[in-house]
Design a protein around this motif. Structure first.
Motif, short mmCIF file in Angstrom:
data_model
loop_
_atom_site.label_atom_id
_atom_site.label_comp_id
_atom_site.label_asym_id
_atom_site.label_seq_id
_atom_site.Cartn_x
_atom_site.Cartn_y
_atom_site.Cartn_z
N ASP A 39 -111.07 -71.51 79.04
CA ASP A 39 -110.73 -71.54 80.47
C ASP A 39 -109.28 -71.22 80.79
O ASP A 39 -108.96 -70.84 81.89
N CYS B 98 -104.95 -74.80 80.67
CA CYS B 98 -103.73 -75.38 80.11
C CYS B 98 -102.57 -74.38 80.17
O CYS B 98 -101.42 -74.76 80.41
N ALA C 1 -103.01 -70.01 74.41
CA ALA C 1 -104.10 -70.80 73.83
C ALA C 1 -105.31 -69.90 73.71
O ALA C 1 -105.45 -68.94 74.47
N CYS D 83 -105.79 -79.62 77.64
CA CYS D 83 -106.68 -78.52 77.28
C CYS D 83 -108.01 -79.15 76.88
O CYS D 83 -108.18 -79.59 75.75
N ASN E 219 -103.23 -73.94 70.32
CA ASN E 219 -102.40 -73.94 71.52
C ASN E 219 -100.94 -73.80 71.09
O ASN E 219 -100.51 -74.42 70.12
N CYS F 90 -108.34 -71.03 74.13
CA CYS F 90 -109.47 -71.73 74.75
C CYS F 90 -110.11 -70.82 75.79
O CYS F 90 -109.54 -69.81 76.19
N PRO G 197 -111.15 -78.00 76.43
CA PRO G 197 -111.97 -77.44 75.33
C PRO G 197 -111.43 -77.79 73.94
O PRO G 197 -112.19 -77.89 72.99
ZN LIG Z 1 -106.79 -74.71 77.19
#
Ligand SMILES: [Zn+2]
Lengths: 167, 116
Positions: free
Chosen positions: B83, B86, B79, B101, B65, B81, B103
Protein backbone atom coordinates in the motif's frame (compact mmCIF):
# COMPACT_ATOMS: atom_id res chain seq x y z
CA UNK A 1 -37.19 -13.11 -0.63
CA UNK A 2 -39.04 -16.09 -1.96
CA UNK A 3 -36.57 -18.88 -2.45
CA UNK A 4 -32.95 -19.85 -1.97
CA UNK A 5 -31.90 -19.40 -5.60
CA UNK A 6 -33.37 -15.93 -5.75
CA UNK A 7 -31.72 -15.10 -2.47
CA UNK A 8 -28.32 -16.32 -3.62
CA UNK A 9 -28.52 -14.40 -6.89
CA UNK A 10 -29.58 -11.32 -5.03
CA UNK A 11 -26.77 -11.51 -2.48
CA UNK A 12 -24.31 -12.14 -5.32
CA UNK A 13 -25.38 -9.05 -7.21
CA UNK A 14 -25.17 -6.83 -4.15
CA UNK A 15 -21.81 -8.30 -3.15
CA UNK A 16 -20.59 -7.44 -6.64
CA UNK A 17 -21.83 -3.86 -6.20
CA UNK A 18 -20.02 -3.59 -2.87
CA UNK A 19 -16.79 -5.03 -4.31
CA UNK A 20 -16.95 -2.62 -7.26
CA UNK A 21 -17.36 0.29 -4.85
CA UNK A 22 -14.34 -0.93 -2.85
CA UNK A 23 -12.37 -1.06 -6.08
CA UNK A 24 -13.50 2.42 -7.15
CA UNK A 25 -12.52 3.71 -3.73
CA UNK A 26 -9.05 2.18 -4.02
CA UNK A 27 -8.55 4.03 -7.33
CA UNK A 28 -9.37 7.44 -5.84
CA UNK A 29 -6.35 9.42 -4.72
CA UNK A 30 -5.77 9.34 -0.96
CA UNK A 31 -7.52 12.29 0.67
CA UNK A 32 -4.82 12.85 3.20
CA UNK A 33 -1.94 10.43 2.85
CA UNK A 34 -0.39 11.36 6.20
CA UNK A 35 -3.04 9.36 8.00
CA UNK A 36 -3.64 5.75 6.99
CA UNK A 37 -7.20 4.55 6.80
CA UNK A 38 -9.05 7.69 5.73
CA UNK A 39 -11.67 6.41 3.35
CA UNK A 40 -15.06 7.41 2.06
CA UNK A 41 -16.54 4.04 2.91
CA UNK A 42 -18.40 3.78 -0.39
CA UNK A 43 -19.24 0.06 0.05
CA UNK A 44 -21.13 1.04 3.17
CA UNK A 45 -23.81 2.57 0.91
CA UNK A 46 -24.74 -0.98 -0.11
CA UNK A 47 -24.57 -2.24 3.48
CA UNK A 48 -26.84 0.58 4.73
CA UNK A 49 -29.25 -0.10 1.88
CA UNK A 50 -29.45 -3.82 2.73
CA UNK A 51 -29.80 -3.11 6.45
CA UNK A 52 -32.80 -0.84 5.82
CA UNK A 53 -34.48 -2.61 2.94
CA UNK A 54 -33.92 -6.14 4.23
CA UNK A 55 -32.20 -7.13 7.45
CA UNK A 56 -28.94 -7.47 9.32
CA UNK A 57 -28.55 -10.94 7.78
CA UNK A 58 -28.28 -9.68 4.20
CA UNK A 59 -26.11 -6.75 5.28
CA UNK A 60 -23.71 -8.99 7.22
CA UNK A 61 -23.48 -11.58 4.43
CA UNK A 62 -22.67 -9.05 1.74
CA UNK A 63 -20.28 -7.20 4.05
CA UNK A 64 -18.38 -10.43 4.73
CA UNK A 65 -18.27 -11.52 1.07
CA UNK A 66 -16.98 -8.09 0.06
CA UNK A 67 -14.34 -8.12 2.77
CA UNK A 68 -13.15 -11.60 1.92
CA UNK A 69 -12.92 -10.84 -1.81
CA UNK A 70 -11.09 -7.55 -1.32
CA UNK A 71 -8.61 -9.14 1.09
CA UNK A 72 -8.00 -12.09 -1.25
CA UNK A 73 -7.39 -9.71 -4.15
CA UNK A 74 -5.45 -6.91 -2.51
CA UNK A 75 -4.63 -7.77 1.10
CA UNK A 76 -3.04 -10.27 3.44
CA UNK A 77 -3.89 -11.96 6.75
CA UNK A 78 -3.11 -8.77 8.62
CA UNK A 79 -5.41 -6.56 6.61
CA UNK A 80 -8.10 -9.23 6.92
CA UNK A 81 -8.21 -9.01 10.73
CA UNK A 82 -7.91 -5.26 10.54
CA UNK A 83 -10.84 -4.90 8.12
CA UNK A 84 -12.92 -7.57 9.81
CA UNK A 85 -12.70 -5.81 13.14
CA UNK A 86 -13.83 -2.54 11.55
CA UNK A 87 -16.67 -4.17 9.64
CA UNK A 88 -18.02 -6.14 12.61
CA UNK A 89 -17.99 -3.19 15.00
CA UNK A 90 -19.47 -0.86 12.41
CA UNK A 91 -22.29 -3.21 11.41
CA UNK A 92 -23.14 -4.10 15.02
CA UNK A 93 -23.40 -0.48 16.10
CA UNK A 94 -25.40 0.51 13.01
CA UNK A 95 -27.79 -2.37 13.59
CA UNK A 96 -28.30 -1.41 17.26
CA UNK A 97 -28.78 2.29 16.50
CA UNK A 98 -31.26 1.48 13.75
CA UNK A 99 -33.18 -0.73 16.19
CA UNK A 100 -33.59 2.15 18.66
CA UNK A 101 -35.47 4.01 15.90
CA UNK A 102 -34.16 7.28 17.30
CA UNK A 103 -31.77 8.10 14.46
CA UNK A 104 -32.11 8.74 10.74
CA UNK A 105 -30.26 6.82 8.02
CA UNK A 106 -27.59 9.51 8.15
CA UNK A 107 -27.16 9.17 11.92
CA UNK A 108 -26.86 5.40 11.63
CA UNK A 109 -24.38 5.77 8.78
CA UNK A 110 -22.26 8.21 10.80
CA UNK A 111 -22.06 5.73 13.67
CA UNK A 112 -20.98 3.13 11.10
CA UNK A 113 -18.25 5.32 9.65
CA UNK A 114 -16.82 6.21 13.06
CA UNK A 115 -17.01 2.64 14.38
CA UNK A 116 -15.41 1.28 11.23
CA UNK A 117 -12.32 3.39 11.93
CA UNK A 118 -12.49 2.68 15.65
CA UNK A 119 -12.61 -1.08 15.05
CA UNK A 120 -9.59 -0.88 12.77
CA UNK A 121 -7.62 1.13 15.32
CA UNK A 122 -8.50 -1.34 18.09
CA UNK A 123 -7.35 -4.23 15.87
CA UNK A 124 -4.14 -2.38 15.00
CA UNK A 125 -3.39 -1.72 18.67
CA UNK A 126 -3.70 -5.44 19.41
CA UNK A 127 -1.98 -6.69 16.27
CA UNK A 128 0.94 -4.31 16.41
CA UNK A 129 1.11 -4.09 20.18
CA UNK A 130 1.52 -0.32 20.15
CA UNK A 131 -1.02 1.92 21.76
CA UNK A 132 0.52 4.97 20.06
CA UNK A 133 -1.68 4.21 17.07
CA UNK A 134 -4.46 5.74 19.15
CA UNK A 135 -2.81 8.95 18.04
CA UNK A 136 -4.78 8.64 14.80
CA UNK A 137 -8.06 8.38 16.60
CA UNK A 138 -9.16 12.06 16.63
CA UNK A 139 -8.65 12.59 12.92
CA UNK A 140 -10.15 9.21 12.02
CA UNK A 141 -13.18 10.00 14.17
CA UNK A 142 -13.80 13.24 12.30
CA UNK A 143 -13.14 11.66 8.90
CA UNK A 144 -15.48 8.79 9.82
CA UNK A 145 -18.20 11.32 10.62
CA UNK A 146 -17.78 13.18 7.33
CA UNK A 147 -17.71 9.92 5.36
CA UNK A 148 -20.78 8.72 7.28
CA UNK A 149 -22.77 11.82 6.34
CA UNK A 150 -21.91 11.35 2.65
CA UNK A 151 -22.68 7.63 2.73
CA UNK A 152 -25.91 8.26 4.64
CA UNK A 153 -27.24 10.65 2.02
CA UNK A 154 -26.27 8.26 -0.77
CA UNK A 155 -28.12 5.54 1.16
CA UNK A 156 -31.25 7.71 1.44
CA UNK A 157 -31.19 8.39 -2.31
CA UNK A 158 -30.71 4.72 -3.12
CA UNK A 159 -33.53 3.69 -0.77
CA UNK A 160 -35.83 6.34 -2.19
CA UNK A 161 -35.29 5.41 -5.83
CA UNK A 162 -35.74 1.71 -5.22
CA UNK A 163 -38.74 2.10 -2.91
CA UNK A 164 -41.15 0.71 -5.48
CA UNK A 165 -38.84 -1.97 -6.74
CA UNK A 166 -39.83 -5.47 -5.65
CA UNK A 167 -36.87 -7.72 -4.99
CA UNK B 1 -38.64 12.77 11.73
CA UNK B 2 -37.65 16.05 13.31
CA UNK B 3 -36.55 14.45 16.59
CA UNK B 4 -34.46 11.94 14.66
CA UNK B 5 -32.69 14.80 12.96
CA UNK B 6 -32.10 16.36 16.39
CA UNK B 7 -30.71 13.04 17.64
CA UNK B 8 -28.39 12.88 14.63
CA UNK B 9 -27.04 16.33 15.40
CA UNK B 10 -26.58 15.33 19.03
CA UNK B 11 -24.71 12.17 17.98
CA UNK B 12 -22.39 14.18 15.72
CA UNK B 13 -21.79 16.74 18.48
CA UNK B 14 -20.85 14.06 20.99
CA UNK B 15 -18.52 12.38 18.49
CA UNK B 16 -16.83 15.68 17.64
CA UNK B 17 -16.42 16.67 21.29
CA UNK B 18 -14.81 13.31 22.05
CA UNK B 19 -12.51 13.74 19.03
CA UNK B 20 -11.57 17.23 20.20
CA UNK B 21 -10.80 16.02 23.73
CA UNK B 22 -8.66 13.20 22.32
CA UNK B 23 -6.90 15.63 20.02
CA UNK B 24 -6.10 18.06 22.85
CA UNK B 25 -5.00 15.17 25.04
CA UNK B 26 -2.55 13.95 22.42
CA UNK B 27 -1.39 17.43 21.50
CA UNK B 28 -0.52 18.44 25.05
CA UNK B 29 0.99 15.13 26.01
CA UNK B 30 3.44 15.49 23.11
CA UNK B 31 6.99 16.59 23.69
CA UNK B 32 9.79 16.61 21.17
CA UNK B 33 11.18 13.12 21.38
CA UNK B 34 14.76 11.97 21.32
CA UNK B 35 14.61 8.30 20.37
CA UNK B 36 13.24 6.54 17.32
CA UNK B 37 11.92 3.13 18.27
CA UNK B 38 11.31 0.67 15.47
CA UNK B 39 9.28 -2.39 16.31
CA UNK B 40 8.27 -5.39 14.26
CA UNK B 41 5.37 -7.57 15.25
CA UNK B 42 5.03 -5.70 18.55
CA UNK B 43 8.62 -6.28 19.59
CA UNK B 44 11.22 -3.56 19.70
CA UNK B 45 13.77 -4.20 16.99
CA UNK B 46 15.88 -1.03 17.00
CA UNK B 47 16.30 2.14 19.00
CA UNK B 48 18.02 5.00 17.25
CA UNK B 49 18.76 8.51 18.50
CA UNK B 50 16.76 11.18 16.69
CA UNK B 51 19.65 13.65 16.67
CA UNK B 52 22.00 11.43 14.65
CA UNK B 53 21.43 11.30 10.92
CA UNK B 54 21.18 7.71 9.73
CA UNK B 55 19.53 5.51 7.19
CA UNK B 56 18.37 2.15 8.46
CA UNK B 57 17.08 -0.71 6.36
CA UNK B 58 14.78 -2.92 8.39
CA UNK B 59 14.23 -6.40 6.99
CA UNK B 60 11.85 -9.04 8.21
CA UNK B 61 10.23 -12.06 6.60
CA UNK B 62 7.32 -9.76 5.72
CA UNK B 63 9.41 -7.26 3.79
CA UNK B 64 11.72 -4.32 3.86
CA UNK B 65 11.40 -0.69 4.99
CA UNK B 66 14.06 2.00 4.78
CA UNK B 67 13.90 4.52 7.60
CA UNK B 68 15.71 7.82 7.29
CA UNK B 69 16.59 9.97 10.28
CA UNK B 70 17.78 13.40 9.24
CA UNK B 71 17.76 16.79 10.92
CA UNK B 72 15.79 15.60 13.93
CA UNK B 73 12.94 14.02 11.98
CA UNK B 74 12.30 10.43 10.98
CA UNK B 75 10.48 9.04 7.98
CA UNK B 76 10.17 5.90 5.89
CA UNK B 77 11.68 6.69 2.50
CA UNK B 78 11.04 3.41 0.78
CA UNK B 79 9.31 0.09 1.36
CA UNK B 80 8.29 -2.92 -0.65
CA UNK B 81 4.85 -3.14 0.93
CA UNK B 82 1.75 -3.14 -1.18
CA UNK B 83 0.00 0.00 0.00
CA UNK B 84 2.98 2.39 0.48
CA UNK B 85 1.01 4.19 3.16
CA UNK B 86 4.11 4.25 5.38
CA UNK B 87 6.20 5.90 2.64
CA UNK B 88 3.60 8.61 2.08
CA UNK B 89 3.35 9.35 5.78
CA UNK B 90 4.83 12.70 6.72
CA UNK B 91 8.03 12.79 8.79
CA UNK B 92 7.68 12.48 12.57
CA UNK B 93 9.62 14.05 15.41
CA UNK B 94 7.35 14.48 18.43
CA UNK B 95 6.96 12.03 21.27
CA UNK B 96 4.16 9.59 20.54
CA UNK B 97 4.08 10.25 16.80
CA UNK B 98 3.89 7.06 14.81
CA UNK B 99 4.36 5.68 11.33
CA UNK B 100 2.79 2.30 10.75
CA UNK B 101 3.43 -0.16 7.97
CA UNK B 102 0.57 -2.54 8.49
CA UNK B 103 1.50 -5.13 5.84
CA UNK B 104 4.95 -5.49 7.42
CA UNK B 105 3.72 -5.26 11.02
CA UNK B 106 6.23 -2.47 11.44
CA UNK B 107 5.79 0.53 13.71
CA UNK B 108 8.13 3.50 13.96
CA UNK B 109 7.42 5.56 17.04
CA UNK B 110 9.20 8.46 18.68
CA UNK B 111 10.13 7.75 22.31
CA UNK B 112 7.74 4.85 22.27
CA UNK B 113 9.08 2.63 25.00
CA UNK B 114 9.63 5.10 27.78
CA UNK B 115 6.75 4.12 30.04
CA UNK B 116 7.16 0.37 29.73
ZN1 LIG C 1 4.26 0.12 4.25
Amino acid sequence: MKNTTQRLAFLGVFSAFAIILSFVESLLPPIWSAVPGIKMGLPNIIIIFLLYRFSIKEAATVSFIRLLTVVLLFGNAMTFLYSLSGAVLSLTVMWLLKKTNHFSVVGVSISGGVCHNLGQIIAAVFLLGTKEIGFYMPVLTVSGTVAGIFVGFCGIILLKYTAEFKF
Amino acid sequence: MKSRFKNDIMLVSIILVVALILFLFFKFSLKTGDMVVISINGETAFKLPLNTDTEKTVKSELGENVILIKGGIAQIISADCRDKICVHHEAISKSGETIVCLPHKLVVVINGEEET
